[in-house]
Design a protein around this motif. Structure first.
Motif, mmCIF file in Angstrom:
data_model
loop_
_atom_site.group_PDB
_atom_site.id
_atom_site.type_symbol
_atom_site.label_atom_id
_atom_site.label_comp_id
_atom_site.label_asym_id
_atom_site.label_seq_id
_atom_site.Cartn_x
_atom_site.Cartn_y
_atom_site.Cartn_z
ATOM 1 N N ALA A 47 0.785 -1.168 -0.101
ATOM 2 C CA ALA A 47 0.108 0.123 -0.079
ATOM 3 C C ALA A 47 0.792 1.379 0.207
ATOM 4 C CB ALA A 47 -0.917 0.018 1.072
ATOM 5 N N GLN A 48 1.878 1.291 0.868
ATOM 6 C CA GLN A 48 2.755 2.662 1.069
ATOM 7 C C GLN A 48 4.127 2.351 0.628
ATOM 8 O OE1 GLN A 48 1.163 3.536 5.094
ATOM 9 N NE2 GLN A 48 1.680 5.607 4.187
ATOM 10 N N TRP A 49 4.512 1.094 0.412
ATOM 11 C CA TRP A 49 5.949 0.740 0.041
ATOM 12 C C TRP A 49 6.323 0.351 -1.445
ATOM 13 C CZ3 TRP A 49 9.772 1.240 3.805
ATOM 14 C CH2 TRP A 49 9.489 1.537 5.036
ATOM 15 N N GLN A 50 7.234 0.424 -1.760
ATOM 16 C CA GLN A 50 7.799 0.379 -3.265
ATOM 17 C C GLN A 50 9.319 -0.270 -3.061
ATOM 18 O OE1 GLN A 50 7.192 3.010 -6.373
ATOM 19 N NE2 GLN A 50 7.765 1.821 -7.821
ATOM 20 N N GLY A 51 9.366 -1.543 -3.736
ATOM 21 C CA GLY A 51 10.642 -1.903 -3.812
ATOM 22 C C GLY A 51 11.655 -1.530 -4.986
ATOM 23 N N HIS A 52 12.632 -1.453 -4.942
ATOM 24 C CA HIS A 52 13.621 -0.926 -6.101
ATOM 25 C C HIS A 52 14.748 -1.852 -5.797
ATOM 26 C CE1 HIS A 52 11.208 2.805 -6.636
ATOM 27 N NE2 HIS A 52 11.285 2.791 -5.555
ATOM 28 N N PHE A 53 14.939 -3.025 -6.499
ATOM 29 C CA PHE A 53 15.720 -4.212 -6.133
ATOM 30 C C PHE A 53 16.335 -4.386 -7.578
ATOM 31 C CE2 PHE A 53 13.018 -4.843 -2.844
ATOM 32 C CZ PHE A 53 13.818 -4.941 -1.660
ATOM 33 N N SER A 54 17.741 -4.661 -7.633
ATOM 34 C CA SER A 54 18.597 -5.302 -8.650
ATOM 35 C C SER A 54 18.198 -6.588 -9.083
ATOM 36 C CB SER A 54 20.218 -4.986 -8.177
ATOM 37 O OG SER A 54 20.920 -5.603 -9.568
ATOM 38 N N TYR A 55 18.079 -6.833 -10.258
ATOM 39 C CA TYR A 55 17.831 -8.304 -10.841
ATOM 40 C C TYR A 55 18.638 -8.846 -11.551
ATOM 41 C CZ TYR A 55 13.362 -7.341 -8.640
ATOM 42 O OH TYR A 55 12.052 -6.942 -7.675
ATOM 43 N N TYR A 56 20.009 -8.211 -11.544
ATOM 44 C CA TYR A 56 21.008 -8.647 -12.658
ATOM 45 C C TYR A 56 21.640 -9.710 -12.339
ATOM 46 C CZ TYR A 56 20.453 -3.976 -15.116
ATOM 47 O OH TYR A 56 20.042 -2.875 -15.704
ATOM 48 N N ASP A 57 21.818 -10.003 -11.130
ATOM 49 C CA ASP A 57 22.508 -11.532 -10.814
ATOM 50 C C ASP A 57 21.596 -12.407 -10.346
ATOM 51 O OD1 ASP A 57 24.889 -10.300 -11.272
ATOM 52 O OD2 ASP A 57 25.340 -9.680 -9.337
ATOM 53 N N ILE A 58 21.372 -13.386 -10.989
ATOM 54 C CA ILE A 58 20.303 -14.565 -10.727
ATOM 55 C C ILE A 58 21.240 -15.611 -9.994
ATOM 56 C CG2 ILE A 58 18.552 -16.227 -11.722
ATOM 57 C CD1 ILE A 58 17.974 -13.019 -11.999
ATOM 58 N N LYS A 59 20.475 -16.004 -8.952
ATOM 59 C CA LYS A 59 20.905 -17.123 -7.963
ATOM 60 C C LYS A 59 20.547 -18.676 -8.492
ATOM 61 C CE LYS A 59 23.059 -14.148 -5.622
ATOM 62 N NZ LYS A 59 24.629 -13.934 -5.406
ATOM 63 N N ASP A 60 19.289 -18.607 -8.833
ATOM 64 C CA ASP A 60 18.589 -19.736 -9.147
ATOM 65 C C ASP A 60 17.282 -19.491 -10.252
ATOM 66 O OD1 ASP A 60 18.141 -22.807 -9.247
ATOM 67 O OD2 ASP A 60 17.579 -22.793 -7.354
ATOM 68 N N VAL A 61 16.730 -20.456 -10.867
ATOM 69 C CA VAL A 61 15.614 -20.291 -11.695
ATOM 70 C C VAL A 61 14.829 -21.719 -11.463
ATOM 71 C CG1 VAL A 61 16.862 -19.008 -13.279
ATOM 72 C CG2 VAL A 61 16.706 -21.455 -13.552
ATOM 73 N N SER A 62 13.507 -21.655 -11.473
ATOM 74 C CA SER A 62 12.418 -22.554 -11.375
ATOM 75 C C SER A 62 11.587 -22.275 -12.396
ATOM 76 C CB SER A 62 11.952 -22.856 -10.060
ATOM 77 O OG SER A 62 11.353 -24.173 -10.029
ATOM 78 N N GLN A 63 10.541 -23.196 -12.740
ATOM 79 C CA GLN A 63 9.365 -23.000 -13.815
ATOM 80 C C GLN A 63 8.229 -23.919 -13.241
ATOM 81 O OE1 GLN A 63 11.135 -26.093 -16.890
ATOM 82 N NE2 GLN A 63 9.263 -25.388 -17.492
ATOM 83 N N GLY A 64 7.174 -23.354 -13.800
ATOM 84 C CA GLY A 64 5.637 -24.002 -13.428
ATOM 85 C C GLY A 64 4.731 -23.194 -13.431
ATOM 86 N N ASN A 65 3.310 -23.703 -13.936
ATOM 87 C CA ASN A 65 2.246 -22.694 -13.942
ATOM 88 C C ASN A 65 2.385 -21.784 -15.023
ATOM 89 O OD1 ASN A 65 -0.292 -21.996 -13.215
ATOM 90 N ND2 ASN A 65 0.294 -20.239 -11.882
ATOM 91 N N GLY A 66 3.252 -22.125 -16.094
ATOM 92 C CA GLY A 66 3.323 -21.309 -17.372
ATOM 93 C C GLY A 66 4.327 -20.038 -17.051
ATOM 94 N N LYS A 67 4.969 -20.012 -16.024
ATOM 95 C CA LYS A 67 5.945 -19.137 -15.804
ATOM 96 C C LYS A 67 7.232 -19.570 -15.327
ATOM 97 C CE LYS A 67 2.399 -16.113 -13.451
ATOM 98 N NZ LYS A 67 1.818 -15.645 -12.221
#
Length: 784
Positions: free
Chosen positions: A24-44
């Motif tokens: 509601a009042q917060w917003q995140g501004h995070f870095s997504y350049y370094d990926i630690k792990d991946v997974s998949q499911g539900n079409g995503k």
């Protein structure tokens, strides 16, 4: 149905809890350049960055983020796994914490602390290596062994210590194969297995060693079992427990998984895809096109998705991997935000730090980030003219696109429209390098705190020189230097650097030091131009100044590594025989205490209401009333979207009251809602207008924006009956009034003097500036 049942069961479990959603009042501004792990499911496709996650919808290409705003802890993520059966995402952290994100509109995050709080496991051994789901159970590979988690009941089962004599050993990955559970173990513990249907898997004797060595990964595909050793060799594990060598790689395999009857092997420089007969059908390698390292990979029916360091998630066709798309949410370069600076709908971030004693080594070559109108622009190091250790940002008050960024090694970087135009240093400006006797080849121009004055002149500080204060007029290109030898006799050794710089209404420049505390300088004084406040006799808890702020009453708020001080009388700072700072004394349960006693203060910011935001190194973020006597908010990781209680820097967008909070684990912002007061009422307006039935007027409130500094506000109905009234000095925010004023914004909860929500109709908002007698009338329609 499964999720509804398990959430009822949660009431019986004391070791789990649902995290709050702060969107509601917060917003995140995070870095997504370094990926630690991946997974998949539900079409995503799910990709985990350092402490935030995003999902990529393979059909719609939509990206959604999951951060501390949604309830994640903010700790360092090391493994994720999506369960198609239970429609949830499991997140593992390096400290043993686990979280479960439910895949529905409720965005619930379940926090699980069983491993994290287990006293029999050393804190350094709680690292989660891998999740393996089988028949409703998740086998969690860790540095101490294997733990089991029941996805049906959402509760922990047994823990298996499978080393010799039941010792704790590092298990990197598990797999269920032919009714056995196999474990690939590091540290020379080999491969161990145990019968899956055994009722006594907690007994280490159930676990037999079937191969010796240092094993990295293990997995199955098309009824075959595969593994890899630290010698970079990949094997097929035969039924008689022998290893058949298949291939040797240039690097160690770091990730192995089977999806859609494909086997995917990831090393830091290559991803290999094999079919059910172990025939290679694809290979992707790093190189000139992909300047990165790989961390993990997965596939869908057509594409290969690879987690990288520095490029986020990359997507390439499975059968012809020659083109690559970078997939990642909008965000800054890094999470570690050393310095941030906000202006109207803009935020700049730098990453080049120095330590408490102003030591810049090792040098940081990181560039900077710029958030403009909710879009991040990331400027790499190769575009900043070689400026290292970028820190303080100053925005030209007469040209928002014109900024100066201090380098604590190479001078002052001048930027226009995110293009570096000149690097001011000892060769082309009034800046100076430190001089080391006997070693003239050393060049280091250490720029720290800087700020513009009301005339558009930039004031900046240089570390370890005789003339540490400089001024630069961008309109004329003129530099001036100011000698401090009357206070700091040895510029090289007596003072190491300067933190923050503010210019008050009298033209005095205030900045902090490491040895000389609060330093004030006014070149226009007829007698004393320079003075410092740093001794115990002057009531300073420490000479190390870590934060400075000038409030609306021309008072200086000083943060140190050992507490908070205020210099109330700045006008007599240079003339009084004895000057001292003051601590703020508050009553805590009837006992007088010093506000923020012995706290390491990292930054202080003043908002439009003259209230103070104060950040600390380990206690989160405080929001105090203008005099510090009332704590309005105290935000920590427990009650907010802060990813850590170590807050490094703050900045406020005075146009909308958004508070940006820079930490070592990412940036978050809090919509405080207030704004700076304006000089007149010309631009005052009210929104939303009209107020429709769908608008929650009592919670979200009507805002009256761009009001002046000292104003009276009356709200009446169309017949002139008074509905609400407020004045700037009296009806301040967070006091529970129906009409509150916060700097340049007023907030009305829609209630009248009888404390009832008003009926539908047209209402008049009458503004009167109490200083200039200027008036303005606004109209608002309320529809209920």
């Amino acid at each position: 149905m499964i999720k509804k049942i398990t959430r009822i069961l949660l009431l019986l479990l004391p070791i789990v809890a649902f995290s709050q959603d702060y969107s509601a009042q917060w917003q995140g501004h995070f870095s997504y350049y370094d990926i630690k792990d991946v997974s998949q499911g539900n079409g995503k496709i799910y990709a985990a960055a350092e402490n935030a996650i995003f999902s990529y919808d393979t059909e719609t290409n939509e990206i959604e983020t999951i951060t501390t705003v949604n309830g994640l802890s903010g700790e360092t993520i090391v493994a994720i796994h999506y369960s198609d059966v239970y429609e949830l995402l499991i997140v593992g952290y390096e400290n043993g914490l686990m979280e479960i994100v439910f895949d529905d509109s409720e965005e619930d995050v379940l926090t699980i602390v069983e491993i994290f709080e287990k006293p029999t496991i050393p804190p350094t051994d709680k690292y989660i290596n891998h999740f393996n789901e089988h028949d409703g159970l998740v086998y969690i590979s860790t540095e101490y062994g294997i733990s089991v988690y029941d996805l049906e009941r959402l509760e922990f089962g047994d823990t298996y210590y499978i080393g010799d004599q039941g010792t704790q050993i590092n298990v990197n990955q598990t797999v269920v194969y032919n009714d056995f559970i196999y474990a690939a173990c590091l540290g020379g513990s080999g491969i161990k297995r145990a019968p899956l249907n055994s009722n006594n898997l907690v007994n280490f004797e159930e676990w037999e060693r079937v191969a010796s060595g240092y094993f990295l990964v293990i997995g199955k595909n098309n009824d075959n079992l595969y593994t890899a050793k630290a010698n970079k060799t990949f094997y097929q594990f035969e039924d008689d427990n022998t290893l058949t060598e298949l291939v040797s790689y240039a690097d160690e395999p770091i990730d192995l998984r089977s999806i859609n009857n494909y086997l995917i092997v990831t090393t830091k420089n290559d991803v290999y895809v094999y079919d059910g007969d172990f025939i290679q059908i694809a290979q992707v390698s790093t190189g000139n096109i992909l300047d990165t390292e790989f961390t993990s990979a997965t596939i869908d029916t057509e594409y290969l998705y690879i987690g990288t360091t520095g490029l986020g998630l990359i997507k390439t066709p499975l059968l012809n991997p020659v083109t690559f798309d970078e997939i990642l949410p909008n965000g800054p370069l890094f999470n570690y935000a050393f310095s941030i600076k906000a202006s109207a709908n803009n935020l700049w971030v730098t990453y080049g730090d120095y330590d408490l004693s102003f030591n810049p080594y090792p040098y940081k070559q990181y560039g900077y980030s710029h958030l403009k109108n909710e879009e991040w622009r990331n400027i790499p190091f190769d575009s900043v003219l070689g400026a290292r250790d970028l820190n303080t940002i100053s925005v030209n008050p007469f040209a928002e696109n014109h900024v100066f960024i201090s380098s604590f090694q190479d001078g002052l970087l001048e930027v226009e429209d995110d293009i570096s135009v000149v690097l001011h240093d000892q060769t082309n400006s009034g800046l100076e390098s430190l001089v080391i006797p006997g070693n003239p080849s050393v060049v280091s121009v250490r720029q720290g705190g800087s700020n513009f004055d009301r005339n558009g002149v930039l004031w900046t500080t240089t570390g370890r020189v005789e003339r540490p204060l400089k001024s630069y007029d961008p309109s004329t290109g003129q530099w001036q230097s100011y000698d401090f030898s009357t206070l700091i006799q040895d510029g090289l050794n007596d003072e190491w650097g300067h933190e923050d710089l503010v210019v008050d209404s009298n033209g005095t420049k205030w900045f902090g030091g490491y040895n000389y505390g609060l330093i004030g300088y006014n070149e226009n004084n007829s007698s004393v131009k320079l003075r410092a406040l740093y001794t115990e006799e002057q009531n300073m808890p420490s000479p190390i100044i870590t934060a400075l702020a000038l409030d609306d009453r021309n008072q200086i708020w000083c943060g140190t590594d050992k507490g908070l001080r205020v210099l109330y009388n700045t006008t007599s700072f240079f003339t009084e025989a004895s000057v001292s700072a003051s601590q703020i004394i508050i009553l805590e349960d009837g006992v007088a205490e010093e506000l923020l006693f012995q706290q390491f203060i990292t930054d202080i910011e003043v908002d439009g209401s003259n209230n103070k935001w104060v950040s600390t190194l380990d206690s989160g973020l405080f929001y105090f009333s203008s005099d510090g006597q009332e704590t309005i908010y105290h935000f920590t990781t427990e009650n907010s979207a802060l990813p850590t209680n170590n807050v490094l820097d703050l900045s406020i967008d005075s146009a909308n009251g958004t508070v940006y909070i820079g930490t070592e684990k990412g940036i978050v912002s809090f919509k405080a809602g207030g704004s700076s007061a304006t000089e007149s009422l010309d631009a005052a307006y009210v929104y939303p207008n009209p107020v429709r039935p769908t608008f929650n007027i009592t919670e979200d409130k009507v805002k009256i924006k761009d009001i002046s500094d000292n104003v009276n506000i009356k709200i009446t109905d169309i017949e002139g009956n008074l509905v609400a009234e407020a004045e700037t000095r009296t009806n301040t925010r967070y006091k529970g009034y129906n009409l509150e004023i916060d700097g340049g914004t007023a907030f009305w909860n829609g209630k009248n003097l009888a404390n009832n929500v008003v009926a539908s109709g047209v209402y008049l908002i009458m503004l009167s500036d109490l200083d200039t007698l200027e008036t303005k009338v606004l109209k608002i329609m309320v529809v209920r």
